[in-house]
Design a protein around this motif. Structure first.
Motif, mmCIF file in Angstrom:
data_model
loop_
_atom_site.group_PDB
_atom_site.id
_atom_site.type_symbol
_atom_site.label_atom_id
_atom_site.label_comp_id
_atom_site.label_asym_id
_atom_site.label_seq_id
_atom_site.Cartn_x
_atom_site.Cartn_y
_atom_site.Cartn_z
ATOM 1 N N UNK A 1 0.804 -1.212 0.000
ATOM 2 C CA UNK A 1 0.000 0.000 0.000
ATOM 3 C C UNK A 1 0.846 1.275 0.000
ATOM 4 N N UNK A 2 2.108 1.173 0.399
ATOM 5 C CA UNK A 2 2.947 2.356 0.580
ATOM 6 C C UNK A 2 4.077 2.421 -0.446
ATOM 7 N N UNK A 3 3.933 1.686 -1.532
ATOM 8 C CA UNK A 3 5.022 1.556 -2.491
ATOM 9 C C UNK A 3 5.453 2.904 -3.069
ATOM 10 N N UNK A 4 4.506 3.801 -3.356
ATOM 11 C CA UNK A 4 4.870 5.076 -3.980
ATOM 12 C C UNK A 4 5.737 5.912 -3.043
ATOM 13 N N UNK A 5 5.350 5.978 -1.775
ATOM 14 C CA UNK A 5 6.168 6.711 -0.807
ATOM 15 C C UNK A 5 7.523 6.046 -0.622
ATOM 16 N N UNK A 6 7.545 4.714 -0.666
ATOM 17 C CA UNK A 6 8.823 4.009 -0.540
ATOM 18 C C UNK A 6 9.735 4.306 -1.730
ATOM 19 N N UNK B 1 12.300 -5.233 8.182
ATOM 20 C CA UNK B 1 11.229 -6.060 7.637
ATOM 21 C C UNK B 1 11.081 -7.351 8.425
ATOM 22 N N UNK B 2 10.219 -8.212 7.947
ATOM 23 C CA UNK B 2 10.016 -9.538 8.531
ATOM 24 C C UNK B 2 11.243 -10.397 8.224
ATOM 25 N N UNK B 3 11.997 -10.738 9.255
ATOM 26 C CA UNK B 3 13.248 -11.473 9.042
ATOM 27 C C UNK B 3 13.029 -12.966 9.270
ATOM 28 N N UNK B 4 12.140 -13.528 8.468
ATOM 29 C CA UNK B 4 11.909 -14.963 8.434
ATOM 30 C C UNK B 4 11.655 -15.530 9.830
ATOM 31 N N UNK B 5 12.370 -16.563 10.241
ATOM 32 C CA UNK B 5 12.095 -17.195 11.531
ATOM 33 C C UNK B 5 12.340 -16.255 12.699
ATOM 34 N N UNK B 6 13.119 -15.192 12.479
ATOM 35 C CA UNK B 6 13.382 -14.232 13.553
ATOM 36 C C UNK B 6 12.276 -13.184 13.681
ATOM 37 N N UNK B 7 11.261 -13.258 12.841
ATOM 38 C CA UNK B 7 10.162 -12.314 12.919
ATOM 39 C C UNK B 7 10.647 -10.878 12.782
ATOM 40 N N UNK B 8 10.186 -10.030 13.677
ATOM 41 C CA UNK B 8 10.571 -8.616 13.630
ATOM 42 C C UNK B 8 11.627 -8.282 14.683
ATOM 43 N N UNK B 9 12.276 -9.326 15.216
ATOM 44 C CA UNK B 9 13.256 -9.129 16.275
ATOM 45 C C UNK B 9 14.529 -8.473 15.761
ATOM 46 N N UNK B 10 14.929 -8.813 14.540
ATOM 47 C CA UNK B 10 16.163 -8.271 13.969
ATOM 48 C C UNK B 10 15.836 -7.163 12.966
ATOM 49 N N UNK B 11 16.635 -6.109 13.027
ATOM 50 C CA UNK B 11 16.480 -4.982 12.095
ATOM 51 C C UNK B 11 17.717 -4.906 11.212
ATOM 52 N N UNK B 12 17.512 -5.120 9.909
ATOM 53 C CA UNK B 12 18.597 -5.132 8.935
ATOM 54 C C UNK B 12 18.605 -3.884 8.047
ATOM 55 N N UNK B 13 17.639 -2.999 8.196
ATOM 56 C CA UNK B 13 17.434 -1.956 7.197
ATOM 57 C C UNK B 13 18.303 -0.730 7.345
ATOM 58 N N UNK B 14 18.453 -0.035 6.220
ATOM 59 C CA UNK B 14 18.977 1.327 6.224
ATOM 60 C C UNK B 14 17.925 2.294 6.747
ATOM 61 N N UNK B 15 16.681 1.887 6.605
ATOM 62 C CA UNK B 15 15.542 2.710 7.007
ATOM 63 C C UNK B 15 14.813 2.014 8.153
ATOM 64 N N UNK C 1 5.723 4.239 10.069
ATOM 65 C CA UNK C 1 6.520 5.411 9.727
ATOM 66 C C UNK C 1 7.931 4.966 9.375
ATOM 67 N N UNK C 2 8.527 5.595 8.339
ATOM 68 C CA UNK C 2 9.893 5.300 7.904
ATOM 69 C C UNK C 2 10.824 6.410 8.395
ATOM 70 N N UNK C 3 11.972 6.030 8.971
ATOM 71 C CA UNK C 3 12.968 6.990 9.451
ATOM 72 C C UNK C 3 14.339 6.579 8.927
ATOM 73 N N UNK C 4 15.002 7.461 8.215
ATOM 74 C CA UNK C 4 16.340 7.154 7.732
ATOM 75 C C UNK C 4 17.310 7.045 8.905
ATOM 76 N N UNK C 5 18.028 5.956 8.961
ATOM 77 C CA UNK C 5 19.032 5.770 10.004
ATOM 78 C C UNK C 5 20.321 6.525 9.640
ATOM 79 N N UNK C 6 21.217 6.608 10.602
ATOM 80 C CA UNK C 6 22.517 7.235 10.354
ATOM 81 C C UNK C 6 23.193 6.603 9.150
#
Length: 497
Positions: free
Chosen positions: A117-122, A456-470, A478-483
């Motif tokens: 639903x948020x593809x355009x903003x992404x 995002x959803x990190x497979x068996x780890x669910x939402x526990x791990x954060x791999x994103x730049x955002x 809400x999306x927030x740019x990381x350092x």
């Protein structure tokens, strides 16, 4: 397959699912290059670690070739959500994640990052970052709910909007046909153990090629077939959640066959470029004993050559076939002409690098470098250099693209609305430097895609791990740019690390 081989494969799978601790010892990698202290990221993303670089953004003065494409990567099930909308069918990951005990906290990809639903903003966010390339995947059950038959036009329309939106923003699309979300209806028929599924995949690929045509200049076929084999059929901690070594390597063969069939389907529809996406891990002997060299060679066969040799040389490595044995389901499942299909000429190879392996004489592995929040990931940038140069040395100057490289950090949204992840900056800087050194050594590396664009959803780890730049604030989306994202924006702008 011998009882010994079966036990060894299951032991390897068990080890991969259990955090092993080992004392760090002094080693020299295959490249013969000493490791810089700044790459030793103790505790990975801990800015208070004594080994953390106090100035990770510092420039190294490494300029990449003109036209080098900097990008980021995602996959459909991990970000799209909209699991039951617009005709999408169920995938094996829908089933797996909804099975109690399979994922951390019982998390599912039902909503994920709500990208559907948020593809355009992404896409606007990608443009703001300056991305030159975006590697995403297409959901097979969104295109064919049960994996067969007429394509779902609403699903195809979503990807057409996405691709057109990328072009409007000056970003090159790179689409992956299969990133693990097999339609559940096909799993019910045996999944990748069923040879017919490889032909159903070719039909699906042809439908997608016909719909999107040359709007996608680069296609990737199967994402990380090895992970499906090892995590889905050996360890059982990914969908479909089995522990069956005999089935696992038959699955490996059918995934390779599906790759080759998709290559041939594209050649009939388009002049776009195509290749596989392989997660490759350099394998180093843990000591100098002859038996360790032998064990490392076989380990490399299962990790790397099983996939590289069949695609780029038209033959499976004999040591792996001998180890599996003539009565294994894989060996018995290879038919005349299969390797010719699998080795259909490709235009590029997508490389995904996360960790090295140090192999003992008994065929187990040791941990030699600091690990990230993903216990299996050792932080060793020189492994990327070794793998890239090894591919060029052993298989010739095939164009390469890095389609995944990154790490999870314990990112938190600060009171000032920012996310500080200096460890990720340091990690990426050191890996970018390793890639630059590989280019200087003659490797035809065209592009680099950070994993991942967003949390995002990190497979068996669910939402526990954060791999994103955002950073994704899941309750609000809400999306927030990381350092690291702000730093990466400068790297892309200047084409310099």
């Amino acid at each position: 397959m011998t009882v010994l081989t079966r036990r060894r494969l299951l032991r390897r799978a068990a080890l991969s699912a259990t955090a092993a601790t080992a004392a760090r010892v002094s080693v020299r990698p295959a490249s013969g290059v000493a490791i810089a202290a700044t790459s030793l990221l103790a505790a990975a993303c801990d800015p208070d670690s004594p080994d953390a670089d106090p100035n990770p953004e510092r420039r190294l003065g490494l300029r990449f070739p003109d036209g080098f494409r900097w990008g980021a990567a995602t996959s459909a099930y991990q970000i799209e959500g909209a699991a039951k909308e617009d005709g999408r069918g169920a995938s094996v990951w829908d089933t797996f994640s909804h099975t109690p005990g399979r994922t951390r906290n019982g998390d599912t990809g039902d909503v994920a990052a709500d990208h559907y639903h948020r593809w355009a903003n992404d896409l606007d966010l990608m443009k703001d970052l300056g991305l030159r390339s975006y590697r995403f995947s297409i959901s097979w059950p969104r295109v064919q709910a049960d994996g067969t038959g007429k394509a779902n036009q609403r699903g195809l329309d979503f990807y057409r909007r996405l691709v057109d939106g990328l072009h409007e923003r000056g970003i090159e699309p790179m689409a992956t046909l299969f990133h693990w979300d097999l339609p559940q209806a096909l799993q019910d028929l045996g999944g990748w153990e069923n040879r017919d599924v490889a032909y159903r995949f070719a039909d699906y690929a042809a439908a997608v090629f016909e719909a999107l045509g040359t709007a996608v200049p680069v296609w990737l076929t199967i994402n990380e077939p090895k992970t499906v084999v090892q995590n889905g059929y050996l360890g059982g901690h990914h969908a479909p959640g089995l522990r069956d070594p005999d089935a696992a390597y038959l699955v490996a063969h059918h995934l390779q066959l599906a790759h080759g069939l998709a290559v041939r389907a594209l050649r009939a529809e388009s002049d776009a470029r195509i290749g596989p996406a392989l997660n490759l891990h350099p394998c180093y002997p843990a000591d100098d004993r002859p038996e360790t060299e032998t064990a490392t060679r076989l380990y490399d066969g299962y990790e790397n050559r099983l996939y590289l040799d069949s695609i780029l040389r038209g033959a499976y490595p004999q040591d792996v076939l001998d180890d599996l044995g003539p009565d294994s389901r894989m060996v018995r499942g290879i038919r005349d002409g299969d390797l010719a299909v699998i080795s259909s000429p490709v235009d590029l190879l997508a490389v995904q690098y996360y960790t090295p392996y140090y192999v003992t004489g008994g065929g187990d592995t040791e941990t030699r470098w600091p690990t990230s929040e993903a216990f299996w990931q050792q932080i060793f940038p020189d492994g990327m250099f070794d793998m890239l140069t090894r591919i060029t040395r052993d298989y010739g100057p095939i164009p390469l693209t890095i389609t995944e490289n990154g790490l999870p950090c314990p990112d938190e949204l600060g009171s000032d609305g920012t996310v500080d992840d200096p460890g990720r900056v340091e990690f990426l800087r050191d890996h970018f430097a390793a890639a630059h050194r590989a280019i200087e050594a003659g490797v035809p590396l065209e592009s680099y895609h950070v994993w991942s664009l967003m949390d995002n959803f990190e497979w068996a780890e669910g939402y526990e791990q954060r791999w994103g730049l955002v950073y994704v604030d899941y309750p609000t989306q809400r999306r927030i740019l990381k350092r690291s994202a702000h730093w990466y924006k400068g790297v892309i702008r200047d084409n310099t690390v």
